[in-house]
Design a protein around this motif. Structure first.
Motif, short mmCIF file in Angstrom:
data_model
loop_
_atom_site.label_atom_id
_atom_site.label_comp_id
_atom_site.label_asym_id
_atom_site.label_seq_id
_atom_site.Cartn_x
_atom_site.Cartn_y
_atom_site.Cartn_z
N ASP A 231 0.85 -1.20 0.00
CA ASP A 231 0.00 0.00 0.00
C ASP A 231 0.88 1.25 0.00
O ASP A 231 1.66 1.47 0.92
CB ASP A 231 -0.90 -0.01 1.24
N GLU A 233 0.09 4.46 0.56
CA GLU A 233 -1.08 5.18 1.07
C GLU A 233 -1.07 6.65 0.66
O GLU A 233 -2.11 7.22 0.31
CB GLU A 233 -1.14 5.05 2.59
N TYR A 235 -0.05 8.03 -1.92
CA TYR A 235 -0.39 8.23 -3.33
C TYR A 235 -1.66 7.47 -3.73
O TYR A 235 -1.99 7.40 -4.91
CB TYR A 235 0.80 7.80 -4.20
N ARG A 236 -2.34 6.89 -2.74
CA ARG A 236 -3.59 6.17 -2.96
C ARG A 236 -3.45 5.11 -4.07
O ARG A 236 -4.28 4.98 -4.96
CB ARG A 236 -4.74 7.14 -3.27
N LEU A 237 -2.34 4.39 -3.98
CA LEU A 237 -2.05 3.30 -4.91
C LEU A 237 -1.85 2.02 -4.13
O LEU A 237 -1.10 1.99 -3.14
CB LEU A 237 -0.80 3.59 -5.74
N ARG A 238 -2.49 0.95 -4.59
CA ARG A 238 -2.33 -0.36 -3.99
C ARG A 238 -1.81 -1.34 -5.04
O ARG A 238 -2.28 -1.33 -6.17
CB ARG A 238 -3.65 -0.87 -3.41
N ALA A 262 -12.00 -0.31 -3.93
CA ALA A 262 -10.86 0.60 -3.82
C ALA A 262 -10.97 1.73 -4.83
O ALA A 262 -10.68 2.89 -4.53
CB ALA A 262 -9.55 -0.16 -4.03
N THR A 263 -11.41 1.42 -6.05
CA THR A 263 -11.57 2.44 -7.09
C THR A 263 -12.64 3.45 -6.69
O THR A 263 -12.47 4.67 -6.86
CB THR A 263 -11.93 1.78 -8.43
N ASP A 265 -13.36 4.30 -3.76
CA ASP A 265 -12.80 5.12 -2.69
C ASP A 265 -11.65 6.01 -3.16
O ASP A 265 -11.03 6.70 -2.35
CB ASP A 265 -12.29 4.22 -1.56
N HIS A 267 -8.79 4.90 -4.81
CA HIS A 267 -7.50 4.23 -4.91
C HIS A 267 -7.35 3.58 -6.29
O HIS A 267 -8.33 3.12 -6.87
CB HIS A 267 -7.37 3.13 -3.86
N THR A 269 -5.47 0.39 -8.25
CA THR A 269 -4.92 -0.92 -7.92
C THR A 269 -4.18 -1.46 -9.14
O THR A 269 -4.73 -1.52 -10.23
CB THR A 269 -6.03 -1.91 -7.52
N ARG A 295 0.04 10.46 -9.46
CA ARG A 295 -0.67 10.65 -8.20
C ARG A 295 0.14 11.46 -7.19
O ARG A 295 -0.16 11.42 -6.00
CB ARG A 295 -1.06 9.28 -7.63
#
Length: 316
Positions: A231, A233, A235-238, A262-263, A265, A267, A269, A295
Motif C-alpha cells: 500500500d 497510502e 499516493y492512494r495506490l495499492r 478501492a476504485t 474510494d 484508490h 490498484t 498521483r
C-alpha cells in the motif's frame, strides 16, 4: 510400555527388538508374520494390521528401521507440522552422525547430523525435528534461492514460526547454504513480505528502482477487513501480488470486488503475478512509477542496470 501401548503410540508399527522386549519370542513373531496377522515393512519392522499404511505409519516404520535416535526430518517433518501440503515421494529421516545405517531402506532417505540431540522435538509423535530446524534443513538442501525463500516465507505465512525464531536458529548453525540471502530475507519478512513473489517485488521492483517504500500486508478496516499486499497510502495506490493460491475461483471474484471498492474510494490498484515480477521487474517498476507520478510522487525512478527499461538520468 506394553505391546498394545507401543502399537497404539506408533500407529500400529513395531520393531522386532521392541516386540521381544515386550515378551514375544522370535518364533511367535515369525508365526504372526506367516499367518498374515503382521507383515514385514522393513527389515526388523512390522505392521500389526492389514491394509494400506497411513502416512504416519510409514514414518514410524522408517524411524524404527533407522534405529536409535532417528527422527523424521526435512520434507517429511515439514508435512507433519503443516509447513507443506505434499509429503513427497520418500520419507526423510535424520540419525545421529556418530552412527551409520548400513543398508539402504526402500522409500527412505537417511540424513546425518551432529546437532540432532539439540534439534529434535522433545515430545511430538512421530519423533521429528523442531519446526525452525526443519525449515533450515530444507533451506540447506534447496537447489535454488527461490526454493529456500519459499520454505522461510511459508513458515511465517502459515504462522508456524517467526523471523525472530528462525534468525535465532540460524545463528546456532555453523554451516548452512544460502546464509547471507536468508539473513537478509528474514529482515524483509519482518517488514511484511510473506512470499517469494512479495520478496521479489520488494527487492527487484521497489528497492532496485528507487520507488517509494510501500507498507506491506496492511490491514484496512471497513465494512469488511481486507489486507493489501503493498500500500502506497500517500499516493492512494495499492499493488496486489497474486500467486496461484487464493486467486482462483471464488478468490478471483473476491479480488475483483476488492479492486472495485478501492476504485470507488479513490484508490488505484495494480495487480501483478509471477510472470510479471519474476519475468520483467523493470517493466513493473516503470508502470508503477508512471502511476505514482500521476498521483503526486515527485521522485524519479532509477535504472537498475544496463538492460533496464527505465533510462538512466544524468544529475546536473
Amino acid at each position: 510400555m506394553d505391546l498394545d501401548g507401543l502399537m497404539a503410540t506408533q500407529h500400529g508399527m513395531i520393531s522386532r527388538a521392541q516386540a521381544i522386549a515386550c515378551g514375544l519370542s522370535t518364533r511367535r513373531i515369525e508365526w504372526l508374520v506367516t499367518s498374515g496377522r503382521w507383515r514385514r515393512v522393513h527389515t526388523g519392522v512390522f505392521a500389526t494390521f492389514t491394509g494400506p499404511l497411513p502416512f504416519e505409519a510409514r514414518v514410524w516404520a522408517a524411524v524404527l528401521r533407522a534405529g536409535r535416535g532417528a527422527v523424521a526430518s526435512h520434507r517429511t517433518a515439514a508435512f507433519l507440522d503443516g509447513l507443506c501440503d505434499e509429503p513427497g515421494p520418500v520419507v526423510h529421516v535424520t540419525v545421529p552422525a556418530d552412527r551409520y545405517v548400513q543398508c539402504k531402506i526402500e522409500g527412505v532417505r537417511v540424513h546425518y547430523a551432529h546437532r540432532l540431540p539439540r534439534t529434535r522435538h522433545p515430545s511430538k509423535s512421530p519423533p521429528r525435528t523442531r519446526l525452525d530446524e526443519t525449515v533450515l534443513d530444507l533451506v540447506d538442501i534447496a537447489p535454488h534461492p527461490r526454493d529456500a525463500e519459499g520454505w522461510v516465507t511459508a513458515a511465517c505465512q502459515r504462522r508456524l514460526s517467526t523471523p525472530e525464531r528462525l534468525a535465532d536458529a540460524l545463528r546456532r548453525r555453523k554451516k548452512i547454504r544460502w546464509r547471507p540471502m536468508v539473513e537478509a530475507m528474514l529482515g524483509e519478512v519482518v517488514e511484511g513480505a510473506e512470499s517469494p513473489l512479495e520478496l521479489r517485488h520488494l527487492r527487484r521492483v521497489e528497492r532496485a528502482h528507487g520507488l517509494p517504500a510501500g507498507c506491506r500486508q496492511r490491514r484496512v478496516a471497513g465494512r469488511r477487513v481486507i489486507w493489501v499486499d503493498v500500500d502506497y497510502e500517500r499516493y492512494r495506490l495499492r499493488v496486489e501480488l497474486d500467486g496461484r493460491v487464493g486467486h482462483v475461483g471464488e478468490g478471483r471474484f473476491r479480488d475483483r470486488r476488492r479492486d472495485n471498492r478501492a476504485t470507488v474510494d479513490g484508490h488505484a490498484t495494480l495487480r501483478y503475478g509471477h510472470a510479471d515480477v519474476f519475468g520483467d521487474p523493470c517493466a513493473v517498476a516503470a508502470e508503477q512509477a508512471r502511476v505514482l507520478t500521476a498521483r503526486g510522487w515527485t521522485g524519479r525512478p532509477r535504472s537498475c542496470g544496463i538492460s533496464c527499461r527505465i533510462p538512466t538520468h544524468d544529475h546536473q
